[in-house]
Write an enzyme that holds these catalytic residues in place. Structure first.
Site, mmCIF file in Angstrom:
data_model
loop_
_atom_site.group_PDB
_atom_site.id
_atom_site.type_symbol
_atom_site.label_atom_id
_atom_site.label_comp_id
_atom_site.label_asym_id
_atom_site.label_seq_id
_atom_site.Cartn_x
_atom_site.Cartn_y
_atom_site.Cartn_z
ATOM 1 C CB ALA A 10 -0.857 0.228 1.198
ATOM 2 N N GLY A 12 3.640 1.563 -1.950
ATOM 3 C CA GLY A 12 4.361 1.626 -3.010
ATOM 4 C C GLY A 12 3.534 2.535 -4.004
ATOM 5 C CB THR A 100 4.992 -9.134 -12.905
ATOM 6 O OG1 THR A 100 5.864 -7.848 -12.640
ATOM 7 C CG2 THR A 100 3.689 -8.468 -13.481
ATOM 8 C CB ALA A 124 -4.203 -9.415 -14.734
ATOM 9 N N PRO A 125 -0.869 -10.079 -15.332
ATOM 10 C CG PRO A 125 0.142 -10.665 -17.510
ATOM 11 C CD PRO A 125 -1.044 -11.071 -16.362
ATOM 12 C CG ASN A 126 -0.486 -4.486 -18.666
ATOM 13 O OD1 ASN A 126 -1.463 -3.577 -18.379
ATOM 14 N ND2 ASN A 126 0.637 -4.124 -19.315
ATOM 15 C CG HIS A 154 8.136 -1.746 -17.398
ATOM 16 N ND1 HIS A 154 8.240 -2.481 -18.501
ATOM 17 C CD2 HIS A 154 6.967 -1.813 -16.752
ATOM 18 C CE1 HIS A 154 7.117 -3.222 -18.761
ATOM 19 N NE2 HIS A 154 6.256 -2.588 -17.658
ATOM 20 C CE LYS A 158 8.598 -5.031 -15.201
ATOM 21 N NZ LYS A 158 7.763 -5.419 -14.016
ATOM 22 N N GLY A 164 6.231 -8.967 -16.776
ATOM 23 C CA GLY A 164 5.296 -9.952 -17.107
ATOM 24 C C GLY A 164 4.471 -9.766 -18.359
ATOM 25 C CB THR A 165 3.182 -6.982 -20.169
ATOM 26 O OG1 THR A 165 2.501 -6.220 -18.924
ATOM 27 C CG2 THR A 165 2.247 -6.576 -21.365
HETATM 28 P P1 NAD Z 1 6.868 -0.353 -5.718
HETATM 29 O O1 NAD Z 1 8.372 -0.729 -5.283
HETATM 30 O O2 NAD Z 1 6.597 1.150 -5.772
HETATM 31 O O3 NAD Z 1 5.940 -0.797 -4.334
HETATM 32 C C1 NAD Z 1 6.170 -2.125 -3.873
HETATM 33 C C2 NAD Z 1 5.740 -1.973 -2.287
HETATM 34 O O4 NAD Z 1 5.911 -3.380 -1.949
HETATM 35 C C3 NAD Z 1 6.738 -1.104 -1.600
HETATM 36 O O5 NAD Z 1 5.931 -0.056 -1.128
HETATM 37 C C4 NAD Z 1 7.281 -1.884 -0.582
HETATM 38 O O6 NAD Z 1 7.774 -1.507 0.462
HETATM 39 C C5 NAD Z 1 6.153 -3.006 -0.404
HETATM 40 N N1 NAD Z 1 6.710 -4.416 0.087
HETATM 41 C C6 NAD Z 1 8.134 -4.920 -0.146
HETATM 42 N N2 NAD Z 1 8.168 -6.158 0.665
HETATM 43 C C7 NAD Z 1 7.007 -6.271 1.126
HETATM 44 C C8 NAD Z 1 6.445 -6.919 2.201
HETATM 45 N N3 NAD Z 1 7.095 -8.129 2.700
HETATM 46 N N4 NAD Z 1 5.241 -6.900 2.559
HETATM 47 C C9 NAD Z 1 4.558 -5.974 2.267
HETATM 48 N N5 NAD Z 1 4.905 -5.027 1.247
HETATM 49 C C10 NAD Z 1 6.303 -5.188 0.827
HETATM 50 O O7 NAD Z 1 6.491 -1.055 -6.885
HETATM 51 P P2 NAD Z 1 5.334 -0.821 -7.921
HETATM 52 O O8 NAD Z 1 5.894 -0.185 -9.177
HETATM 53 O O9 NAD Z 1 4.149 -0.475 -7.215
HETATM 54 O O10 NAD Z 1 5.086 -2.271 -8.894
HETATM 55 C C11 NAD Z 1 4.978 -3.347 -7.764
HETATM 56 C C12 NAD Z 1 4.399 -4.648 -8.626
HETATM 57 O O11 NAD Z 1 3.472 -4.401 -9.349
HETATM 58 C C13 NAD Z 1 5.778 -5.157 -9.487
HETATM 59 O O12 NAD Z 1 5.816 -6.638 -9.418
HETATM 60 C C14 NAD Z 1 5.225 -4.653 -10.778
HETATM 61 O O13 NAD Z 1 5.824 -5.262 -11.847
HETATM 62 C C15 NAD Z 1 3.932 -4.748 -10.707
HETATM 63 N N6 NAD Z 1 2.982 -4.103 -11.682
HETATM 64 C C16 NAD Z 1 1.868 -4.681 -12.163
HETATM 65 C C17 NAD Z 1 0.965 -4.010 -13.062
HETATM 66 C C18 NAD Z 1 -0.124 -4.863 -13.507
HETATM 67 O O14 NAD Z 1 -0.787 -4.098 -14.286
HETATM 68 N N7 NAD Z 1 -0.198 -6.044 -13.278
HETATM 69 C C19 NAD Z 1 1.153 -2.723 -13.223
HETATM 70 C C20 NAD Z 1 2.199 -1.945 -12.735
HETATM 71 C C21 NAD Z 1 3.193 -2.763 -11.871
#
Ligand code: NAD
Length: 267
Positions: A10, A12, A100, A124-126, A154, A158, A164-165
């Protein structure tokens, strides 16, 4: 009655955007927020929507229980998301996994646990509709133009590559691809190792990591005297939110684990 949603990651970039989207949807209620950063801070304050009364904690299990959560949205890191999904399912909570980088074996373990528990789960990867359409179009194009390379772009933070996409697009392309026709040199010479990118079954994948990018991808198809480029750009994380909100609303009625937003959309 609204659906009780907890968010992992939350603090992130995606997590904050999800908190804002959940807060803004009348059918969803934010009941928990988990992270290892910003502990004790209000999730709504972090997301820029004002205090919600939901403070960030580090213990997923007790957060799910205290908030009586029905759904856990996860945007953390692959290893964390895998453990979180198992915890959620063991509590009878439906995971919506956006993180992902999980291995195929981890995905299968989540699938087996969801089936065993009789709990709906989604991954979903995206979550952006445009990216889903790009993947479907890529599968179609590969039937007629089997020579294809993927370039994904990206932000510099990352951790996993390819995205993942890109991996999911590969699956789509390989499922739809006709027999390859291009004649290539018997031996390529590299002045720089890796210059031709990663390779799966003859599809090259190139990962760019630079400040300024959110999530972008090109699928380049080459044919006789012609090329076709499919490109998708997420310029803002808000592009993922309609998909995340839809998944929160549908995940509990799914039969076990479903992978891919295309399965929730009428396309
Ligand atoms: P980010 O680094 O900004 O956020 C990740 C968060 O997870 C951070 O706040 C971190 O402190 C927290 N975290 C780390 N370890 C943890 C733990 N043990 N317990 C709880 N929280 C923990 O990264 P982001 O840009 O928000 O991306 C997060 C993920 O989402 C990545 O895997 C990214 O590839 C994926 N993503 C997916 C989509 C999609 O459409 N599926 C889109 C964007 C990003």
């Amino acid at each position: 009655m609204s659906i009780a949603v907890a968010v992992a990651g939350a603090a992130g970039r995606m997590g904050r955007t999800v908190v804002k989207a959940v807060h803004g949807d009348p059918e969803l209620a934010l009941v928990g927020a988990v992270d290892v950063a910003c502990l004790g801070q209000d999730a709504g304050d972090l997301a820029g929507v004002g205090a919600t009364g939901v403070a960030l904690t580090s213990d997923l299990g007790s957060t799910l229980r205290a908030g009586n959560a029905a759904v856990l949205v996860d945007f953390t890191r692959a290893a964390v998301a895998f453990e979180n999904a198992k915890t959620a399912l063991s509590f009878g909570v439906s995971p919506v996994i956006g993180t992902t980088g999980m291995t195929p074996a981890q995905v299968e373990e989540v699938r087996a646990l969801a089936a065993r528990q009789g709990v709906g789960a989604f991954m979903a990867p995206n979550f952006a509709i445009g990216a889903v359409l790009m993947m479907l179009f890529a599968r179609q194009a590969a039937r007629y133009m089997p020579e294809v390379e993927i370039i994904e772009f990206h932000g510099e933070q990352k951790v996993d590559a390819p995205s993942g996409t890109a991996m999911r697009t590969l699956d789509f392309i390989l499922a739809g691809r006709a027999a390859r026709t291009a004649v290539r040199p018997e031996r390529e010479e590299f002045k720089l190792e890796g210059a031709r990118g990663g390779d799966q079954d003859g599809v090259k994948v190139h990962s760019v990591r630079l400040p300024g990018y959110v999530a972008h991808q090109e699928c380049l198809f080459g044919g006789l005297g012609q090329t076709l480029t499919l490109r998708h750009d997420s310029t803002d994380r808000i592009s993922f939110m309609p998909g995340v909100v839809l998944a929160c609303k549908q995940v509990r009625s799914l039969d076990g684990l479903v992978v891919g937003l295309e399965h929730l959309l009428e396309l």
